[in-house]
Design an enzyme around this catalytic site. Sequence first.
Site, PDB file in Angstrom:
ATOM      1  N   CYS A 165     -11.105 -16.064  -0.779  1.00  0.00           N
ATOM      2  CA  CYS A 165     -12.031 -15.510  -2.052  1.00  0.00           C
ATOM      3  C   CYS A 165     -13.037 -14.722  -1.524  1.00  0.00           C
ATOM      4  CB  CYS A 165     -12.246 -16.782  -2.807  1.00  0.00           C
ATOM      5  SG  CYS A 165     -12.878 -16.205  -4.247  1.00  0.00           S
ATOM      6  N   GLU A 186      -5.899 -22.968  -1.544  1.00  0.00           N
ATOM      7  CA  GLU A 186      -6.126 -24.389  -1.828  1.00  0.00           C
ATOM      8  C   GLU A 186      -5.844 -25.085  -3.016  1.00  0.00           C
ATOM      9  OE1 GLU A 186      -8.308 -22.091  -1.283  1.00  0.00           O
ATOM     10  OE2 GLU A 186     -10.100 -22.760  -2.270  1.00  0.00           O
ATOM     11  N   HIS A 225      -6.899 -18.417  -3.959  1.00  0.00           N
ATOM     12  CA  HIS A 225      -7.367 -19.411  -3.447  1.00  0.00           C
ATOM     13  C   HIS A 225      -6.129 -20.294  -2.906  1.00  0.00           C
ATOM     14  CE1 HIS A 225     -11.473 -19.966  -4.373  1.00  0.00           C
ATOM     15  NE2 HIS A 225     -11.303 -19.060  -5.251  1.00  0.00           N
TER      16      HIS A 225
END
Lengths: 251, 201
Positions: B78, B183, B181
Amino acid sequence: MLAKRIIPCLDVRHGKVVKGVNFEGVKDVGDPVACAAEYNRQGADEIVFYDIVASHEGRGTFLDVVRETAKQVFVPLTVGGGISSVADMRETLRAGADKISINSAAVKNPQLISDGAEIFGSQCIVVGIDAKRDGRGGFTVYANGGRIDMHVDLLEWVTEIEQRGAGEICLNSIDTDGVRGGFDLEMLKAVCARVRIPVIASGGAGKLSDFAEVFQETDATAALAASLFHFGELTIPQVKADCRSKGIAMR
Amino acid sequence: MIAVIDYGAGNLFSVCNALTFLGIPHEVTKDAAVLDKADAVILPGVGAFPAAMEALTATGLTDTIIENARKKPLLGICLGMQMLFDRSDEMGDTLGLGLIPGYVSRIPSQRVIIPHMGWNELVITQDCPLLSGLDAPVYTYFVHSYQAFCDDANIVAYCDYDGKVPALVTDGGFVFGAQFHPEKSGEQGLMMLRRFEEMAR
């Protein structure tokens, strides 16, 4: 192409999902972590946890739920209920929330939006709104779960929310909430025309086609529902399949 | 071991949660010696470019990051991805790490909702070890108002948001940046982190 999002909301009280969630394969229907994991498996695009008691004493238990979910579920997690200060925001984000949702606290103290956006970034500040028709052709904003009329004009409020740096608005219509006749298209259109930040539609979903309708008729980028998904009346894959069949981009 | 750079970024915990879930050894650090001995480095990041660059510079790690990026995999996520570029004009002009040629500026379209928030489909334009084994469509989670502008040669995947938004970029060597992202991008995002760890072996 950016997909429209389907977001289930889990109301949590004393560390348990309110009324429980009726999922096959989830043994403890009240376990928020297991429910969130199941929603994730079904393809939920985000998950919202709402602390409906929001008492100081219960805060630790609630944040434990957030912490445990964040270890197992890897889609964005929004947490709301009882967040009324920058310290509350920090604590919630540190527990693993990706976004924090503020509602009454923001109406009572709009500076909280600015402070949160400044310190943690706009991307994690969601402002929830409970609004209702004012009987004069406009909409007015309510606080405390829709109990107190704040005498704030909805469209002026959403403009202020955007200017103060919020990343997203979650618009709940008190007029349609619980009625199950579909989302409040009129209110959503009015708000979407006013701001350029994403707007989540909330309140009123009662049947499959309500989701596709809100995406076709308004610029809402996401739709949120709670009980409809909890009681297994509709599943997230069903909703997504219906939207897809109508040409709406879905993950 | 993967070193996750600690300069106060908000998504640090999410990144670590994902690595822990995958059983990938990692260490949150602001220590140059840990970076030097790590097999790979992750630079997380959310928020505004100038403040993040200032915080990163304050750790004294920028030179160490640049040196390590020549010899081991580096993944910026990001804002961490945006910091890999030469500069950004978010709130004034700020220099980045200069690991990938290009700059960062506001998403130019006047017609779209800003921030670009949600799941968007990757259009994959080059082979990349981070994407190996992923079945199309690959959807990842984005939330940003600024984007990279760079040569197509540095873009591995982009997404369409009324224009081309670089989603996964590389310097052609060890440096990778994800605007999205991983994650928070479900199973497919976790798989990318797994691939990143495999690259480091």
